[in-house]
Design a protein around this motif. Structure first.
Motif, PDB file in Angstrom:
ATOM      1  N   ASN A 112      -3.904 -24.102 -39.929  1.00 52.76           N
ATOM      2  CA  ASN A 112      -3.323 -23.253 -38.904  1.00 52.76           C
ATOM      3  C   ASN A 112      -2.242 -24.028 -38.142  1.00 52.76           C
ATOM      4  OD1 ASN A 112      -2.889 -21.924 -36.386  1.00 52.76           O
ATOM      5  ND2 ASN A 112      -4.925 -21.019 -36.451  1.00 52.76           N
ATOM      6  N   LYS A 173      -4.309 -19.013 -51.567  1.00 49.07           N
ATOM      7  CA  LYS A 173      -2.929 -18.668 -51.254  1.00 49.07           C
ATOM      8  C   LYS A 173      -1.990 -19.529 -52.103  1.00 49.07           C
ATOM      9  CE  LYS A 173      -3.561 -16.767 -46.618  1.00 49.07           C
ATOM     10  NZ  LYS A 173      -3.126 -16.798 -45.209  1.00 49.07           N
ATOM     11  N   GLU A 363      -4.595 -20.923 -43.970  1.00 46.60           N
ATOM     12  CA  GLU A 363      -3.579 -20.895 -45.022  1.00 46.60           C
ATOM     13  C   GLU A 363      -4.135 -21.335 -46.366  1.00 46.60           C
ATOM     14  OE1 GLU A 363      -0.661 -19.582 -44.606  1.00 46.60           O
ATOM     15  OE2 GLU A 363      -1.048 -19.242 -42.463  1.00 46.60           O
TER      16      GLU A 363
END
Length: 441
Positions: A112, A173, A363
């Motif tokens: 983050n 991701k 993420e």
């Protein structure tokens, strides 16, 4: 080899064994020649974890001058901070802080943005960009392991591997997965963390990448685990000048808790790499493939205090001060094993990734995550032929439920001593790979 003593170290144990039988040949380091391929999308319709990635970028050669040197040297400062936090007074310990640092460096790509500055500060990379760290890791892998740019038949004593195990219920991701592949050579593997087979998969990977030395680092899976990021480091090399086994003799080692017999190796002669100051004696035992094992003998007999007073600068000063001297070294051959739960120590250093309320790893995948368990095992064997060492770090991530002297020297390591195993890189000079203290036989 037979165990001499077993001591409790933090959550589990550190074990010191003395080799009483003839030394076995050092095993060859596992091959790291093949670069991990980009993970393929799973054929299972339930598995959403593997994005389609480009092929891995080449590792950065040492001639690449863009990366600030601080990005690599930060690992050494972190090494001494973490060692001080984990080493328990009066007990034997072995740790690979470099392995732990690399897992946190990799996770900076999944952190983050609001939490990232705290993570970078905790790993001594404050003020650097994640891109700087990634490029630095790429250069270190290039130099330390010789994966690229060297002849396939060249001597390569060090192997480093990274991997992430991903639950079938989530999808990684793409930016994280690509960076992990490009800069860390990180392979991705699908598992089902609701099944015991996930434990077997991680432990099998650890065993394969440490030549069978680390086999059971994961014993249970924390609740709601969605991923586990792992690093393995394996080192095996012979001394540039081996000890003569015929000169090894049994002598007493004056440990903190008791005195015990140990097999002492001897090196005597000219041009021994030696350092001495008011507080310690040190010898750097060099390896065939480069780097060395720095043995430090405190004059006040307190190896814990010696290590607690060290940092990256003092380590560099000792190495810079080493020069050829005539004298005699007596030191025991030894074997150590340690098993650490890292959470308390890492939180104490300011690592913010354990706080689920802050959504620190948003993420990483399509589910917010935090580190629910941080595991580390390490082992080292030192004998007349050389040194073999291995370590594995596993970061388990769960889904968030809420958002020089002139006279000949004599150095007899018959009392507690400390050591650092290192190998040279252009990023940090002597890169600290393993640290440890021997307090008892």
């Amino acid at each position: 080899m037979k165990p001499i003593t077993r001591v409790i170290s933090l959550a589990l144990c550190a074990i010191l064994l003395l080799g009483c039988a003839p030394s076995k040949p050092l095993p060859e380091a596992p091959s790291t020649e093949n670069t991990p391929k980009a993970p393929e999308a799973s054929k299972n319709n339930e598995a959403l974890t593997m994005p389609t990635l480009l092929g891995a970028k080449p590792l950065l050669a040492p001639e690449f001058e863009k990366t600030p040197p601080e990005a690599g040297s930060s690992a050494n400062e972190f090494a001494f901070k973490l060692s001080k936090s984990l080493f328990k007074k009066s007990e034997n310990s072995i740790l690979s802080p470099f392995s732990v640092w690399m897992t946190l460096a990799a996770l900076s790509n999944a952190t983050n943005a609001k939490v990232l500055p705290e993570l970078l500060k905790s790993i001594n990379a404050e003020g650097l960009r994640v891109e700087d760290i990634n490029e630095s890791v790429s250069r270190m892998l290039y130099m330390l392991t010789g994966n690229e740019g060297k002849d396939a038949n060249s001597h390569n004593p060090l192997a480093i591997a990274n991997a992430i195990f991903v639950d079938k219920s989530v999808a990684l991701k793409e930016p994280f997965a690509q960076a992990f592949l490009d800069y860390y050579r990180g392979a991705a593997q699908n598992v089902d963390f609701s099944q015991p087979s996930s434990i077997d998969a991680i432990n099998k990977w650890a065993s394969e990448h440490t030549n069978g030395l680390i086999t059971d680092i994961v014993k249970e899976i924390p609740r709601d685990t969605i991923a586990a990021l792992a690093n393995a480091i394996y080192f095996s090399d012979r001394w540039a000048l081996e000890f003569n086994e015929a000169e090894t003799e049994e002598l007493p080692f004056k440990g903190i808790k008791s005195e015990a017999k140990a097999k002492f190796m001897k090196r005597e002669g000219d041009a021994i790499p030696y350092y001495e100051d008011a507080s310690l004696q040190a010898v750097n035992l060099e390896f065939v493939g480069g780097g060395g094992l720095l043995i430090m003998l405190p004059k006040n007999k307190d190896a814990d205090a010696l290590f607690n007073g060290m940092n990256a600068d003092s380590f560099k000063s000792i190495l810079d001060g080493i020069g050829p001297n005539s004298g005699k070294l007596l030191m025991p051959r030894f074997e150590l094993f340690s098993d650490f739960e890292l959470k308390e120590a890492l939180e104490g250093l300011g690592v913010p990734l354990f706080d689920s309320m802050r959504l620190p790893l948003n993420e990483l995948a399509d589910a917010d995550a935090f580190i629910s368990a941080a595991l580390h095992q390490a082992t080292i064997t030192v004998d007349e032929k050389g040194t073999t060492a291995a370590a594995v770090t596993v970061q388990m991530m769960s889904r968030t439920s809420l958002p020089a002297p002139t006279e000949p020297f004599s150095m007899v390591c018959d009392r507690p001593f400390a050591f650092v195993l290192h190998k040279w890189t252009p990023e940090a000079g002597a890169q600290v790979l393993f640290t440890g203290v021997v307090n008892q036989m």
